[in-house]
Structures are given as C-alpha cells and as structure tokens.
Write an enzyme that holds these catalytic residues in place. Structure first.
Site, PDB file in Angstrom:
ATOM      1  N   ALA A   1       0.351   3.896 -10.393  1.00 44.23           N
ATOM      2  CA  ALA A   1       1.605   4.517 -10.824  1.00 44.23           C
ATOM      3  C   ALA A   1       2.751   4.227  -9.855  1.00 44.23           C
ATOM      4  CB  ALA A   1       1.415   6.031 -10.942  1.00 44.23           C
TER       5      ALA A   1
ATOM      6  N   THR B   1       6.199  -5.898   8.074  1.00 46.14           N
ATOM      7  CA  THR B   1       6.630  -7.301   8.128  1.00 46.14           C
ATOM      8  C   THR B   1       7.384  -7.599   9.418  1.00 46.14           C
ATOM      9  OG1 THR B   1       6.803  -7.321   5.747  1.00 46.14           O
ATOM     10  CG2 THR B   1       7.987  -9.054   6.912  1.00 46.14           C
TER      11      THR B   1
ATOM     12  N   HIS C   1      15.261  -1.779   4.479  1.00 47.46           N
ATOM     13  CA  HIS C   1      14.483  -1.454   3.279  1.00 47.46           C
ATOM     14  C   HIS C   1      15.127  -0.278   2.542  1.00 47.46           C
ATOM     15  CE1 HIS C   1      11.182  -3.892   4.963  1.00 47.46           C
ATOM     16  NE2 HIS C   1      10.787  -3.992   3.708  1.00 47.46           N
TER      17      HIS C   1
ATOM     18  N   THR D   1       1.020  -0.678   4.209  1.00 46.94           N
ATOM     19  CA  THR D   1       1.493  -0.876   5.591  1.00 46.94           C
ATOM     20  C   THR D   1       1.393   0.449   6.355  1.00 46.94           C
ATOM     21  OG1 THR D   1       3.791  -0.391   5.016  1.00 46.94           O
ATOM     22  CG2 THR D   1       3.098  -2.694   4.900  1.00 46.94           C
TER      23      THR D   1
ATOM     24  N   LYS E   1      11.196   4.229   1.888  1.00 48.22           N
ATOM     25  CA  LYS E   1      10.153   3.688   2.783  1.00 48.22           C
ATOM     26  C   LYS E   1       9.860   4.675   3.904  1.00 48.22           C
ATOM     27  CE  LYS E   1       8.681  -0.459   5.200  1.00 48.22           C
ATOM     28  NZ  LYS E   1       7.342  -0.419   4.570  1.00 48.22           N
TER      29      LYS E   1
ATOM     30  N   GLY F   1      -3.486   2.984  -6.974  1.00 41.60           N
ATOM     31  CA  GLY F   1      -2.063   3.319  -6.810  1.00 41.60           C
ATOM     32  C   GLY F   1      -1.252   2.734  -7.961  1.00 41.60           C
TER      33      GLY F   1
HETATM   34  P1  NAD Z   1       4.688   4.163  -3.896  1.00 37.66           P
HETATM   35  O1  NAD Z   1       4.746   5.459  -3.186  1.00 37.66           O
HETATM   36  O2  NAD Z   1       5.649   3.896  -5.006  1.00 37.66           O
HETATM   37  O3  NAD Z   1       3.206   3.949  -4.497  1.00 37.66           O
HETATM   38  C1  NAD Z   1       2.022   4.328  -3.855  1.00 37.66           C
HETATM   39  C2  NAD Z   1       1.086   4.827  -4.925  1.00 37.66           C
HETATM   40  O4  NAD Z   1      -0.196   5.056  -4.334  1.00 37.66           O
HETATM   41  C3  NAD Z   1       1.545   6.167  -5.526  1.00 37.66           C
HETATM   42  O5  NAD Z   1       1.518   6.099  -6.955  1.00 37.66           O
HETATM   43  C4  NAD Z   1       0.513   7.173  -5.007  1.00 37.66           C
HETATM   44  O6  NAD Z   1       0.264   8.260  -5.893  1.00 37.66           O
HETATM   45  C5  NAD Z   1      -0.710   6.247  -4.892  1.00 37.66           C
HETATM   46  N1  NAD Z   1      -1.761   6.845  -4.050  1.00 37.66           N
HETATM   47  C6  NAD Z   1      -1.639   7.409  -2.839  1.00 37.66           C
HETATM   48  N2  NAD Z   1      -2.839   7.892  -2.436  1.00 37.66           N
HETATM   49  C7  NAD Z   1      -3.718   7.609  -3.422  1.00 37.66           C
HETATM   50  C8  NAD Z   1      -5.103   7.855  -3.605  1.00 37.66           C
HETATM   51  N3  NAD Z   1      -5.841   8.484  -2.687  1.00 37.66           N
HETATM   52  N4  NAD Z   1      -5.696   7.420  -4.752  1.00 37.66           N
HETATM   53  C9  NAD Z   1      -4.978   6.767  -5.696  1.00 37.66           C
HETATM   54  N5  NAD Z   1      -3.657   6.526  -5.583  1.00 37.66           N
HETATM   55  C10 NAD Z   1      -3.045   6.931  -4.455  1.00 37.66           C
HETATM   56  O7  NAD Z   1       4.803   3.062  -2.759  1.00 37.66           O
HETATM   57  P2  NAD Z   1       5.085   1.481  -2.918  1.00 37.66           P
HETATM   58  O8  NAD Z   1       6.516   1.207  -2.702  1.00 37.66           O
HETATM   59  O9  NAD Z   1       4.420   0.970  -4.150  1.00 37.66           O
HETATM   60  O10 NAD Z   1       4.338   0.955  -1.613  1.00 37.66           O
HETATM   61  C11 NAD Z   1       2.968   1.218  -1.396  1.00 37.66           C
HETATM   62  C12 NAD Z   1       2.534   0.594  -0.066  1.00 37.66           C
HETATM   63  O11 NAD Z   1       2.666  -0.836  -0.157  1.00 37.66           O
HETATM   64  C13 NAD Z   1       3.398   1.017   1.138  1.00 37.66           C
HETATM   65  O12 NAD Z   1       2.557   1.098   2.278  1.00 37.66           O
HETATM   66  C14 NAD Z   1       4.374  -0.148   1.277  1.00 37.66           C
HETATM   67  O13 NAD Z   1       4.907  -0.267   2.583  1.00 37.66           O
HETATM   68  C15 NAD Z   1       3.466  -1.299   0.936  1.00 37.66           C
HETATM   69  N6  NAD Z   1       4.115  -2.539   0.515  1.00 37.66           N
HETATM   70  C16 NAD Z   1       3.555  -3.685   0.983  1.00 37.66           C
HETATM   71  C17 NAD Z   1       4.035  -4.909   0.584  1.00 37.66           C
HETATM   72  C18 NAD Z   1       3.315  -6.151   1.043  1.00 37.66           C
HETATM   73  O14 NAD Z   1       3.686  -7.276   0.651  1.00 37.66           O
HETATM   74  N7  NAD Z   1       2.247  -6.006   1.839  1.00 37.66           N
HETATM   75  C19 NAD Z   1       5.131  -4.993  -0.298  1.00 37.66           C
HETATM   76  C20 NAD Z   1       5.689  -3.785  -0.776  1.00 37.66           C
HETATM   77  C21 NAD Z   1       5.171  -2.557  -0.367  1.00 37.66           C
END
Ligand code: NAD
Length: 266
Positions: free
Chosen positions: A9, A166, A155, A99, A159, A7
């Site tokens: 990007a 969290t 958020h 999440t 989202k 992920g």
């Molecule tokens: P985002 O949509 O900006 O990024 C997700 C990325 O994953 C995208 O680039 C998408 O193309 C890629 N992706 C999806 N399916 C894929 C696959 N099969 N193969 C490769 N890449 C794939 O989202 P974000 O804001 O970066 O958040 C991502 C996740 O992280 C969400 O579930 C968010 O809730 C979670 N998050 C968790 C925390 C934490 O501390 N645990 C903090 C922030 C965000």
C-alpha cells in the site's frame, strides 16, 4: 518468476505492483501490508492505478512467501527484519529497498544471505549506481589536501531518515576511493561556531520538502575549481524497475549479499 510485494500500500509498493503487472517475464504472486494500514482488501490493480486484477491486498504474509520466488521489500527497518527471517526460512530471494537500517540490522541480512540471495541497495536507480562509481573514481584522483567532499541531498517531506541511504552510499563510495573509513570522516551537522573545515572529512547537508523524489549532489571543492556530480530522480518508477531487474538477476545467483552495483556489473 513470481514476485511478492510487502508494503504493497506504500508509495513504492504501489509503483512495484504497477511495474510487475507491466512486465512480461514476471507474475504478481500478491501483495501484503501491515494490519494497521488504512488500505484494506483493495484490488492490487486499482491500488497501482491500473485495471482491476482480482487479486486483493492482504495481511497474510506467510502465504505470500509460500507462493513467491522473490520478495520485494520497501517498508521499514523493523518490518524488513521480520521479512528477511521469513525469506531465509522459505529460501527465497529478498530484494531490500528499505533504508535507515542500523549496523545490527544490516548484519541480519547477511544471515539470510547464507541460504538465499539478498540484494540490498539504498537506491535501485541505474543512474545513481553509475554516479557512485564515478564518485569513487573522482575521490581516488582528487586528493583530500586539495579537494573537500560535500554531499547534499533533498527529498520529499514525508521521508523519515536523514541523510538519505543514497547520500550515505555516495559518501561510502567516496571514502572507498580515498581508502579511508567513512564513519571516522563523516561530518553530519554544522551549526553555530563550527571552526574551520577539517581536511579529509566528508560533509553532509540535507533538505526536506514538498514532493521531491530524490536529488543528490557530490561536490569536490578545490582551490580555484569545483567539480559537481549530480543525479535527479523525477519518478519513483526508476527504483521499482531497478528492484525488478535485481530480482531477475538474483534468480541465477548463489546465496549471498549483493548490491545494485553487483547487479549492474559496475
Ligand atoms: P511508505 O511509508 O509510503 O510505504 C511503506 C509501506 O510499508 C507502508 O504501506 C506501510 O504500511 C508498510 N509496512 C510497514 N511495516 C509493515 C509490516 N510490518 N508489514 C507489512 N507492511 C508494512 O514509504 P515509501 O516511500 O514507499 O518508502 C519505503 C521505504 O523504501 C523507505 O525506507 C524509503 O526510504 C525506501 N526507498 C528506497 C528506495 C531505493 O531505491 N532503495 C527508493 C525509494 C524509497
């Protein structure tokens, strides 16, 4: 230690690439994203807002897993399921930040955890994990007949899951403190004629808008007094740093499913 980012990007993916490039003990093994991603063949340094590195964003997941000691995964639930199966196959550390996983998907992480360390946390910030510890302690001391627990979170408008992972983790910490089953006591929505509040429940409310990185409040509302515990995130960097700390910690751990509270020894 070689870190692979899936992920790459995404909002978190870019932040993770930047933090790995800045970290003296870590090497960036590479980063992949979905074949449908609008970002293709981009230099990873440029993608992360830094100098070019000569490494490109690819879709070749298999080769990324081959050359990584740990995979950091902030993607989407269905993608995380594919990545955890691959991490198990390669017996490498899987740090999961995604999440919105359902119970069955969470169960699948346990299968990987039989052969390699899996860290799974709804929030990798040190502050939020400390907050969860404080919430558990407060819930233990403040009895349900005297104090109502309400969790509020906000958020950014992109989202897709609610309440946030969290917020749910904070609710589960409160339930643990009270020795009750979270899922039986959670009250997720109120609208119209709801009737009076049921004692002992844990209420949730959610706001979405703009570019809010993450705001969580846990209110213990008593008669004549209120206590509020709050964490505000202003920069995604805290989650990326926490995830890297988890990967480094996992290097010396046996296979198993761990939380960020395990990583921090809280
Ligand atoms: P985002 O949509 O900006 O990024 C997700 C990325 O994953 C995208 O680039 C998408 O193309 C890629 N992706 C999806 N399916 C894929 C696959 N099969 N193969 C490769 N890449 C794939 O989202 P974000 O804001 O970066 O958040 C991502 C996740 O992280 C969400 O579930 C968010 O809730 C979670 N998050 C968790 C925390 C934490 O501390 N645990 C903090 C922030 C965000």
């Amino acid at each position: 230690m070689r870190i692979g980012i899936v992920g790459g990007a995404g909002r978190m993916g870019r932040q993770l690439i930047a933090e790995v490039l800045d970290h003296s003990d870590l090497t960036l093994a590479g980063a992949v994203d979905h074949p449908n991603s609008v970002v293709k063949n981009q230099d990873l340094g440029i993608l992360a807002g830094k100098d070019a590195t000569g490494q490109l964003l690819t879709t070749d997941t298999e080769s990324l897993f081959q050359k990584s000691d740990a995979i950091i995964d902030f993607t989407a639930p269905s993608a995380t399921m594919q990545f955890t199966a691959l991490a198990a196959q390669h017996k490498i550390i899987h740090v999961v930040g995604t999440t919105g996983l359902n119970a069955e998907q969470e169960h699948l992480l346990q299968q990987t955890a039989q052969v390699a360390p899996v860290i799974y946390a709804a929030n990798y910030s040190v502050g939020v994990n400390l907050l969860a510890g404080l919430v558990e302690q407060a819930a233990k001391i403040l009895p349900p007949e005297d104090f109502d627990i309400e969790i509020w979170e906000a958020h950014h408008k992109h989202k897709v899951d609610a309440p946030s992972g969290t917020a749910l983790a904070l609710g589960k910490a409160a339930a643990k403190g009270r020795g009750i089953q979270h899922d039986k006591k959670a009250a997720y929505a109120r609208h119209g004629h709801t009737g009076a509040r049921e004692d002992g429940t844990i209420g949730y409310s959610v706001a979405r808008g703009g570019d809010i990185v993450g705001d969580h409040r846990v209110l213990f509302a008593g008669l004549g007094e209120q206590i509020e515990l709050r964490h505000t995130a202003t920069d995604r960097r805290i989650f990326a740093r926490g995830a890297l700390r988890a990967a480094l910690w996992a290097r010396t751990q046996r296979p198993g499913l761990y939380s960020m509270r395990d990583v921090l020894g809280l």
